[in-house]
Design a protein around this motif. Structure first.
Motif, PDB file in Angstrom:
ATOM      1  N   PHE A 193       0.838  -1.204   0.000  1.00 44.24           N
ATOM      2  CA  PHE A 193       0.000   0.000   0.000  1.00 44.24           C
ATOM      3  C   PHE A 193       0.871   1.251   0.000  1.00 44.24           C
ATOM      4  O   PHE A 193       0.658   2.175  -0.790  1.00 44.24           O
ATOM      5  CB  PHE A 193      -0.912  -0.020   1.229  1.00 44.24           C
ATOM      6  CG  PHE A 193      -1.819   1.170   1.340  1.00 44.24           C
ATOM      7  CD1 PHE A 193      -3.084   1.146   0.766  1.00 44.24           C
ATOM      8  CD2 PHE A 193      -1.426   2.318   2.018  1.00 44.24           C
ATOM      9  CE1 PHE A 193      -3.929   2.252   0.857  1.00 44.24           C
ATOM     10  CE2 PHE A 193      -2.258   3.421   2.116  1.00 44.24           C
ATOM     11  CZ  PHE A 193      -3.514   3.372   1.537  1.00 44.24           C
ATOM     12  N   GLU A 194       1.869   1.286   0.891  1.00 44.80           N
ATOM     13  CA  GLU A 194       2.744   2.458   0.972  1.00 44.80           C
ATOM     14  C   GLU A 194       3.596   2.604  -0.281  1.00 44.80           C
ATOM     15  O   GLU A 194       3.854   3.716  -0.746  1.00 44.80           O
ATOM     16  CB  GLU A 194       3.636   2.365   2.214  1.00 44.80           C
ATOM     17  CG  GLU A 194       2.890   2.543   3.524  1.00 44.80           C
ATOM     18  CD  GLU A 194       2.203   3.903   3.629  1.00 44.80           C
ATOM     19  OE1 GLU A 194       2.694   4.874   2.999  1.00 44.80           O
ATOM     20  OE2 GLU A 194       1.178   3.995   4.307  1.00 44.80           O
ATOM     21  N   THR A 195       4.039   1.468  -0.849  1.00 46.47           N
ATOM     22  CA  THR A 195       4.845   1.524  -2.062  1.00 46.47           C
ATOM     23  C   THR A 195       4.053   2.129  -3.210  1.00 46.47           C
ATOM     24  O   THR A 195       4.555   2.985  -3.955  1.00 46.47           O
ATOM     25  CB  THR A 195       5.337   0.120  -2.449  1.00 46.47           C
ATOM     26  OG1 THR A 195       6.179  -0.380  -1.407  1.00 46.47           O
ATOM     27  CG2 THR A 195       6.119   0.150  -3.755  1.00 46.47           C
ATOM     28  N   MET A 196       2.794   1.703  -3.346  1.00 51.04           N
ATOM     29  CA  MET A 196       1.963   2.249  -4.425  1.00 51.04           C
ATOM     30  C   MET A 196       1.693   3.731  -4.199  1.00 51.04           C
ATOM     31  O   MET A 196       1.724   4.533  -5.138  1.00 51.04           O
ATOM     32  CB  MET A 196       0.650   1.470  -4.519  1.00 51.04           C
ATOM     33  CG  MET A 196      -0.260   1.947  -5.646  1.00 51.04           C
ATOM     34  SD  MET A 196       0.547   1.875  -7.269  1.00 51.04           S
ATOM     35  CE  MET A 196       0.594   0.084  -7.490  1.00 51.04           C
ATOM     36  N   ARG A 197       1.457   4.104  -2.963  1.00 55.57           N
ATOM     37  CA  ARG A 197       1.207   5.522  -2.686  1.00 55.57           C
ATOM     38  C   ARG A 197       2.449   6.353  -3.004  1.00 55.57           C
ATOM     39  O   ARG A 197       2.342   7.458  -3.556  1.00 55.57           O
ATOM     40  CB  ARG A 197       0.788   5.714  -1.226  1.00 55.57           C
ATOM     41  CG  ARG A 197       0.444   7.157  -0.915  1.00 55.57           C
ATOM     42  CD  ARG A 197      -0.493   7.315   0.237  1.00 55.57           C
ATOM     43  NE  ARG A 197       0.079   6.890   1.499  1.00 55.57           N
ATOM     44  CZ  ARG A 197      -0.531   7.052   2.679  1.00 55.57           C
ATOM     45  NH1 ARG A 197      -1.725   7.620   2.733  1.00 55.57           N
ATOM     46  NH2 ARG A 197       0.030   6.650   3.794  1.00 55.57           N
ATOM     47  N   ARG A 198       3.628   5.813  -2.697  1.00 60.15           N
ATOM     48  CA  ARG A 198       4.857   6.551  -2.991  1.00 60.15           C
ATOM     49  C   ARG A 198       5.065   6.680  -4.504  1.00 60.15           C
ATOM     50  O   ARG A 198       5.510   7.719  -4.991  1.00 60.15           O
ATOM     51  CB  ARG A 198       6.039   5.848  -2.333  1.00 60.15           C
ATOM     52  CG  ARG A 198       7.324   6.678  -2.337  1.00 60.15           C
ATOM     53  CD  ARG A 198       8.299   6.217  -1.269  1.00 60.15           C
ATOM     54  NE  ARG A 198       8.705   4.849  -1.442  1.00 60.15           N
ATOM     55  CZ  ARG A 198       8.487   3.877  -0.556  1.00 60.15           C
ATOM     56  NH1 ARG A 198       7.847   4.130   0.564  1.00 60.15           N
ATOM     57  NH2 ARG A 198       8.900   2.637  -0.783  1.00 60.15           N
ATOM     58  N   ARG A 199       4.749   5.614  -5.249  1.00 58.55           N
ATOM     59  CA  ARG A 199       4.870   5.693  -6.710  1.00 58.55           C
ATOM     60  C   ARG A 199       3.942   6.763  -7.278  1.00 58.55           C
ATOM     61  O   ARG A 199       4.321   7.528  -8.171  1.00 58.55           O
ATOM     62  CB  ARG A 199       4.524   4.343  -7.335  1.00 58.55           C
ATOM     63  CG  ARG A 199       5.597   3.282  -7.211  1.00 58.55           C
ATOM     64  CD  ARG A 199       5.218   2.070  -8.036  1.00 58.55           C
ATOM     65  NE  ARG A 199       6.221   1.024  -7.950  1.00 58.55           N
ATOM     66  CZ  ARG A 199       6.188  -0.100  -8.665  1.00 58.55           C
ATOM     67  NH1 ARG A 199       5.185  -0.293  -9.514  1.00 58.55           N
ATOM     68  NH2 ARG A 199       7.128  -1.007  -8.534  1.00 58.55           N
ATOM     69  N   LEU A 200       2.721   6.790  -6.775  1.00 57.82           N
ATOM     70  CA  LEU A 200       1.777   7.804  -7.246  1.00 57.82           C
ATOM     71  C   LEU A 200       2.258   9.207  -6.883  1.00 57.82           C
ATOM     72  O   LEU A 200       2.174  10.129  -7.703  1.00 57.82           O
ATOM     73  CB  LEU A 200       0.392   7.540  -6.651  1.00 57.82           C
ATOM     74  CG  LEU A 200      -0.362   6.354  -7.250  1.00 57.82           C
ATOM     75  CD1 LEU A 200      -1.534   5.960  -6.360  1.00 57.82           C
ATOM     76  CD2 LEU A 200      -0.864   6.685  -8.650  1.00 57.82           C
ATOM     77  N   ALA A 201       2.776   9.374  -5.665  1.00 59.91           N
ATOM     78  CA  ALA A 201       3.282  10.688  -5.255  1.00 59.91           C
ATOM     79  C   ALA A 201       4.443  11.119  -6.148  1.00 59.91           C
ATOM     80  O   ALA A 201       4.526  12.284  -6.569  1.00 59.91           O
ATOM     81  CB  ALA A 201       3.723  10.647  -3.790  1.00 59.91           C
ATOM     82  N   ASP A 202       5.339  10.183  -6.458  1.00 65.07           N
ATOM     83  CA  ASP A 202       6.458  10.502  -7.354  1.00 65.07           C
ATOM     84  C   ASP A 202       5.953  10.985  -8.706  1.00 65.07           C
ATOM     85  O   ASP A 202       6.478  11.948  -9.283  1.00 65.07           O
ATOM     86  CB  ASP A 202       7.343   9.265  -7.562  1.00 65.07           C
ATOM     87  CG  ASP A 202       8.165   8.924  -6.343  1.00 65.07           C
ATOM     88  OD1 ASP A 202       8.243   9.759  -5.426  1.00 65.07           O
ATOM     89  OD2 ASP A 202       8.714   7.806  -6.300  1.00 65.07           O
ATOM     90  N   GLU A 203       4.929  10.300  -9.232  1.00 65.86           N
ATOM     91  CA  GLU A 203       4.408  10.670 -10.537  1.00 65.86           C
ATOM     92  C   GLU A 203       3.743  12.041 -10.489  1.00 65.86           C
ATOM     93  O   GLU A 203       3.910  12.867 -11.409  1.00 65.86           O
ATOM     94  CB  GLU A 203       3.411   9.608 -11.019  1.00 65.86           C
ATOM     95  CG  GLU A 203       2.769   9.903 -12.363  1.00 65.86           C
ATOM     96  CD  GLU A 203       3.769   9.987 -13.509  1.00 65.86           C
ATOM     97  OE1 GLU A 203       3.363  10.465 -14.592  1.00 65.86           O
ATOM     98  OE2 GLU A 203       4.943   9.603 -13.340  1.00 65.86           O
ATOM     99  N   TYR A 204       3.000  12.332  -9.414  1.00 62.62           N
ATOM    100  CA  TYR A 204       2.358  13.648  -9.304  1.00 62.62           C
ATOM    101  C   TYR A 204       3.407  14.753  -9.202  1.00 62.62           C
ATOM    102  O   TYR A 204       3.253  15.827  -9.788  1.00 62.62           O
ATOM    103  CB  TYR A 204       1.430  13.689  -8.092  1.00 62.62           C
ATOM    104  CG  TYR A 204       0.213  12.802  -8.217  1.00 62.62           C
ATOM    105  CD1 TYR A 204      -0.417  12.602  -9.433  1.00 62.62           C
ATOM    106  CD2 TYR A 204      -0.305  12.143  -7.099  1.00 62.62           C
ATOM    107  CE1 TYR A 204      -1.528  11.784  -9.547  1.00 62.62           C
ATOM    108  CE2 TYR A 204      -1.416  11.327  -7.201  1.00 62.62           C
ATOM    109  CZ  TYR A 204      -2.026  11.146  -8.429  1.00 62.62           C
ATOM    110  OH  TYR A 204      -3.122  10.332  -8.528  1.00 62.62           O
ATOM    111  N   LEU A 205       4.481  14.501  -8.446  1.00 68.27           N
ATOM    112  CA  LEU A 205       5.525  15.520  -8.329  1.00 68.27           C
ATOM    113  C   LEU A 205       6.244  15.717  -9.663  1.00 68.27           C
ATOM    114  O   LEU A 205       6.654  16.833  -9.999  1.00 68.27           O
ATOM    115  CB  LEU A 205       6.518  15.127  -7.232  1.00 68.27           C
ATOM    116  CG  LEU A 205       5.948  15.159  -5.803  1.00 68.27           C
ATOM    117  CD1 LEU A 205       6.967  14.629  -4.807  1.00 68.27           C
ATOM    118  CD2 LEU A 205       5.519  16.569  -5.415  1.00 68.27           C
TER     119      LEU A 205
END
Length: 666
Positions: free
Chosen positions: A299-311
């Motif tokens: 869950f945290e890994t996917m959230r971090r990937r999404l955050a990276d993409e948004y940034l």
């Protein structure tokens, strides 16, 4: 003596909520109204209440003395003759009511039904079909069938209906908001939550769905998931506010994004919007809760990937898309306490914003005077004349009625004396800059000057959400922005809400009868990316060991931020990595931290697995390539392959630097 069937019927009546229009229309058909439909088609996603409605309709038909034939599409054979035998009385006995549930499991019968079976119905009969998929459009468009057929797409319960169900189920008042956030008006989720009641809630008064509830909801709402790749696509959709094919390709680079997006789009609980796919609330919350319970690290890994993409998009997306990126970034971390104090993602009274049009000005001035008085309305008129482009007008999506406006002013240095004389809030902002760090020529300040929504005046709302997202997007792209300001009445309440993200300047300018609090951020001291990452860190657990001031996720984000600002020395000097133990004892922290990062990237090539990862990092962050796509071309790699190597490089680099953070250099 009351029969078991009668007891069940009475219990269903007591527990039934809403669907008044559907019941009234069916009652008219039972009563023989010649204008009432003959065929009722009920569709909607799993768990929305189709089967419950069918049982209620069956009770009413039984009470009216009708003969019932009830079929379940899951158990209908492929041969139409078998269906005809099972539904025989519908063709032979006048007044029969035929109800077919789970029609999606025998949807292949649809053309045969309309062409060959239903036209042979006995007199005064009725048919109700219920399934997840809507009927083929040719039947609703057919001039012969259109007066005989009524299609109902069931929606979620309203908040009032959902609350009444929880009240009837005895859910404690302090738990109801939590249950509603999870269930989102979905009848199945609400019913399961009601069935579990208030069990398992300690003194913290926190309700959470049990593993059994999640298992039932996954089966009822989601159904079968074909492969692990499809499951990961669902997990993206569960966390992202909206999911596009491009987003899937970015965060699942090894999968066929086109295939997965097409599959997601066909799911009955997905809505297609102009920004992408949006799951119904109960399906989203069920998927997210299940992943948290089943695989918290994933869950945290996917959230971090999404955050990276948004940034990444914050830096590279076209200007017209940037504000949606900040909105979706905030949504990703919507459970962070610092965000729940100031933002809401309620879909009640959904609004959209448009630039101020001259025809809107009378409505804007009327709202300003109603909420803030005539002195404020005069200042609104002044700024609407000086900076009309700063204003956004908000309309309700369902009616188009104007309900709110905001204004985000851009004011270059030195300040205009007329602005200072006209607007006490703007004058207070400029006085604050003089006493703090003055604004240099060529720089400017931004100020969210007005946020007027008379029906929800200056409380968290979608108006404030959207205006805040636009303000941060504008700050991220602005060149030479020194400060950002926001002004609100009820300064003490807002000081608590924005604590940790905006500083209270202490200024309390007065306009007419009202006093405003003024809050600020110095964009020269912190980049917008670093400011956004504060919200990430609030959701993390403390670091497992070592004296690092950041959690592991916060540390990884600081590394990514430092790389993103590698070519902008001023932004690099404000990045979060300079506040870590890595840089604590460096005599020249900026220069030496840059050298340390460069060495750490070079050292990745010592391991054969890190050679391609190092090349991707060098091309993406150190070579001067203007975009990630250009970096991929420089390496001669397909973009997806390049992104995979880059992600591996970031993971390896973060791990190496984290070990130095905890244990010092090797």
């Amino acid at each position: 003596m009351v029969s078991v069937g009668e007891r069940l019927s009475r219990a269903r009546v007591r527990a039934f909520v809403g669907r008044d229009d559907e019941l009234e229309r069916f009652d008219r058909a039972l009563a023989g109204d010649p204008q009432a439909p003959f065929a009722f088609y009920v569709c909607g996603p799993g768990g929305i209440g189709k089967s419950t409605l069918l049982r209620r309709l069956a009770d009413r038909a039984r009470t009216a003395g009708r003969l019932l034939v009830e079929l379940d599409g899951r158990f209908v054979n492929r041969d139409p003759a078998d269906f005809e035998r099972a539904a025989g009385p519908f063709l032979d006995v006048p007044g029969t009511v035929l109800l077919v549930d789970s029609f999606e499991h025998c949807q292949w019968l649809e053309s045969w039904l309309w062409h060959h079976f239903l036209p042979r119905a006995a007199n005064d009969t009725l048919v109700v079909l219920a399934g997840r998929r809507a009927p083929q459009p040719q039947w609703t468009a057919d001039p012969a069938w259109s007066p005989l057929l009524h299609v109902t797409e069931l929606g979620a319960f309203s908040e009032e209906q959902a609350r009444s169900l929880l009240v009837a189920a005895g859910i404690r008042p302090e738990l109801r908001d939590r249950v509603l956030r999870f269930a989102g008006g979905n009848p199945l989720a609400l019913s399961l939550a009601a069935a579990t009641g208030s069990e398992g809630c300690g003194r913290e008064e926190i309700w959470a769905p049990s593993a059994d509830v999640l298992r039932i909801l996954l089966a009822g709402l989601i159904g079968e998931v074909p492969t692990a790749a499809h499951r990961r696509a669902l997990e993206v959709a569960a966390q992202a506010h909206s999911t596009s094919e491009e987003l899937l390709a970015a965060v699942l680079p090894d999968e066929d994004a086109h295939l997965l997006f097409s599959w997601l789009r066909d799911l009955p609980f997905m809505e297609s919007t102009h920004r992408g796919l949006h799951p119904h609330d109960a399906a989203r919350e069920t998927l997210a809760a299940d992943l948290r319970w089943r695989a918290p690290n994933a869950f945290e890994t996917m959230r971090r990937r999404l955050a990276d993409e948004y940034l990444r998009l914050l830096r590279e997306a076209p200007d017209e898309r940037v504000w949606t990126v900040t909105d979706e970034f905030f949504y990703l971390f919507r459970e962070a306490e610092s965000l729940t104090r100031v933002r809401t993602w309620s879909r009640e009274d959904e609004v959209h914003d448009r630039p101020l049009h001259p025809d809107d000005l009378d409505a804007v001035l009327r709202m300003a005077e109603e909420s803030e008085g005539p002195a404020s309305a005069d200042i609104v008129r002044y700024w609407a004349r000086r900076q009309p482009q700063a204003f956004s007008v908000y309309r309700l999506v369902n009616t188009g009625r104007i309900v709110a406006f905001t204004a985000r002013l851009v004011l270059p240095a030195p300040p205009d004396p007329q602005d200072l004389a006209t607007d006490p809030v703007v004058a207070a902002a400029w006085r604050y800059t003089d006493t703090a760090v003055p604004v240099s020529p060529g720089e400017h300040i931004g100020i969210s000057r007005f946020s007027v929504y008379p029906e929800r005046y200056q409380v968290p709302s979608r108006v404030i959400d959207l205006s805040s997202s636009r303000a941060q997007a504008e700050a991220a792209r602005a060149r030479g922005r020194a400060y950002g300001f926001a002004a609100w009445q009820d300064a003490e309440t807002w000081a608590e809400r924005v604590k940790g993200s905006l500083a209270d300047t202490g200024a309390r300018p007065r306009v007419g009868a009202h006093t405003y609090g003024l809050f600020s951020v110095d964009w020269r001291r912190i980049s917008v990316e670093a400011w956004l990452q504060r919200f990430i860190s609030t959701t993390d657990e403390p670091a497992p060991s070592g004296p690092s001031p950041l959690s592991r996720t916060g540390f990884d984000q600081a590394v990514r931020e430092a790389l993103a600002h590698w070519r902008d020395e001023r932004a690099f000097a404000a990045c979060g990595l300079l506040r870590t133990r890595l840089a604590a004892d460096l005599p020249e922290p900026v220069a030496e931290l840059r050298a340390l990062l460069h060495r750490a990237v070079d050292e990745l090539a010592r391991d054969p697995r890190g050679v391609r990862a190092r090349e991707a990092l060098m091309a993406g962050h150190f070579s001067g390539a203007p975009t990630q796509e250009a970096a991929a071309r420089r390496l001669g790699l397909p973009y997806g392959t390049y992104r995979r190597h880059l992600r591996q490089g970031l993971d390896l680099l973060c791990e190496a630097l984290w070990q130095q953070e905890l244990h010092g250099p090797r």
